[in-house]
Design an enzyme around this catalytic site. Structure first.
Site, PDB file in Angstrom:
ATOM      1  N   LYS A 167      36.295  54.121  32.918  1.00  0.00           N
ATOM      2  CA  LYS A 167      34.875  53.495  32.555  1.00  0.00           C
ATOM      3  C   LYS A 167      33.976  53.777  33.451  1.00  0.00           C
ATOM      4  O   LYS A 167      33.731  53.053  34.434  1.00  0.00           O
ATOM      5  CB  LYS A 167      35.225  51.863  32.337  1.00  0.00           C
ATOM      6  CG  LYS A 167      36.114  51.412  31.180  1.00  0.00           C
ATOM      7  CD  LYS A 167      36.075  49.936  31.111  1.00  0.00           C
ATOM      8  CE  LYS A 167      37.484  49.330  31.064  1.00  0.00           C
ATOM      9  NZ  LYS A 167      37.474  47.738  31.213  1.00  0.00           N
ATOM     10  N   ASP A 209      37.977  51.573  36.786  1.00  0.00           N
ATOM     11  CA  ASP A 209      37.162  50.864  36.404  1.00  0.00           C
ATOM     12  C   ASP A 209      36.161  50.454  37.543  1.00  0.00           C
ATOM     13  O   ASP A 209      35.116  51.516  37.687  1.00  0.00           O
ATOM     14  CB  ASP A 209      37.912  49.547  35.948  1.00  0.00           C
ATOM     15  CG  ASP A 209      36.937  48.397  35.579  1.00  0.00           C
ATOM     16  OD1 ASP A 209      36.004  48.823  34.764  1.00  0.00           O
ATOM     17  OD2 ASP A 209      37.443  47.211  35.570  1.00  0.00           O
TER      18      ASP A 209
HETATM   19  P1  IMP Z   1      39.477  48.876  39.576  1.00  0.00           P
HETATM   20  O1  IMP Z   1      40.061  48.434  40.781  1.00  0.00           O
HETATM   21  O2  IMP Z   1      38.377  47.765  39.070  1.00  0.00           O
HETATM   22  O3  IMP Z   1      39.242  50.365  39.295  1.00  0.00           O
HETATM   23  O4  IMP Z   1      40.452  48.338  38.194  1.00  0.00           O
HETATM   24  C1  IMP Z   1      41.759  49.041  38.136  1.00  0.00           C
HETATM   25  C2  IMP Z   1      42.720  48.123  37.706  1.00  0.00           C
HETATM   26  O5  IMP Z   1      42.230  47.127  36.677  1.00  0.00           O
HETATM   27  C3  IMP Z   1      43.319  48.979  36.589  1.00  0.00           C
HETATM   28  O6  IMP Z   1      44.794  49.451  37.455  1.00  0.00           O
HETATM   29  C4  IMP Z   1      43.943  48.006  35.683  1.00  0.00           C
HETATM   30  O7  IMP Z   1      45.025  47.339  36.000  1.00  0.00           O
HETATM   31  C5  IMP Z   1      42.756  46.927  35.686  1.00  0.00           C
HETATM   32  N1  IMP Z   1      41.842  47.250  34.165  1.00  0.00           N
HETATM   33  C6  IMP Z   1      40.670  47.774  34.454  1.00  0.00           C
HETATM   34  N2  IMP Z   1      40.139  47.674  33.307  1.00  0.00           N
HETATM   35  C7  IMP Z   1      40.931  47.308  32.403  1.00  0.00           C
HETATM   36  C8  IMP Z   1      40.892  47.351  31.059  1.00  0.00           C
HETATM   37  O8  IMP Z   1      40.005  47.204  30.206  1.00  0.00           O
HETATM   38  N3  IMP Z   1      42.247  46.667  30.529  1.00  0.00           N
HETATM   39  C9  IMP Z   1      43.225  46.144  31.271  1.00  0.00           C
HETATM   40  N4  IMP Z   1      43.253  46.564  32.495  1.00  0.00           N
HETATM   41  C10 IMP Z   1      42.134  46.991  33.103  1.00  0.00           C
END
Ligand code: IMP
Ligand code: MG
Length: 191
Positions: free
Chosen positions: A138, A110
């Protein structure tokens, strides 16, 4: 690969983005890509839990290379659809990864902060290589530059649940990936 199916597969979903059948097919393809990339070498897999639990369990059965498995628990979302901003390592892995080929698996890429943090930790331990594999990406949401080596599906900027992904620890066991109905996104009793 971008996937979109309109019919919701669960009463709490407004929309299904990736069906169970699409996940299954894609995992076969990803498994073959990973088999080719490692060419029979042993892989030290580190799965980010809880989110990657279902994805890793199914994907690893498509991989023919010998595997050592460990997990790391990272928290970044707390009972809501908004990130708390800074991911935190709650329990680290314990396998020795020096001179090993490490494959880090997560459910979704994300903002990129979670994978960037764990990759940095892994690199400090002098592995032979580090690659990353995510089920979902995403892409438009990145806050730190990060690209996974293996990606299941690109999805739009929607909060999704199912197949390991949760909302307040619910819905991880749905066999498909979808968007929750808006009225279910912030029930006060789940805080
Ligand atoms: P990042 O550090 O923002 O890349 O987020 C990664 C973590 O956020 C993932 O391991 C997920 O646990 C959580 N996450 C991000 N987007 C979603 C979503 O749409 N649904 C559920 N969990 C999400
Ligand atoms: Mg997660």
């Amino acid at each position: 690969m971008t996937a979109r199916v309109k019919i919701p597969a669960h009463q709490d979903l407004a929309e299904t983005l990736v069906s169970e059948a699409q996940i299954k097919r894609r995992l076969g393809v990803l498994g073959r890509e990973i088999n080719r990339a490692y060419a029979g070498k042993e892989i030290t897999v580190i799965a980010i839990i809880n989110g990657a639990m279902f994805f890793a369990a199914d994907l690893l059965r498509e991989i023919a290379c010998p595997i050592r498995l460990d997990c790391v628990r990272v928290s970044s979302y707390r009972n809501a659809t908004q990130s708390i901003g800074v991911p935190e390592i709650k329990n680290s892995f314990t396998l020795d990864i020096e001179n090993r080929d490490v494959l880090l698996i997560d459910d979704i890429l994300d903002t990129g902060k979670t994978l960037a943090l764990v990759v940095e930790l892994i690199r400090k331990m002098n592995p032979a290589s580090v690659r990353t594999c995510v089920l979902l990406d995403k892409h438009g949401r990145r806050e730190v530059p990060f690209e996974a080596d293996f990606t299941g599906f690109q999805i739009p900027d929607r909060f999704v649940v199912g197949y390991g992904l949760d909302f307040a620890e619910r819905y991880r066991n749905l066999p498909c990936i979808g968007v929750l109905k808006p009225e279910l996104q912030n029930p006060p009793e789940w805080a």
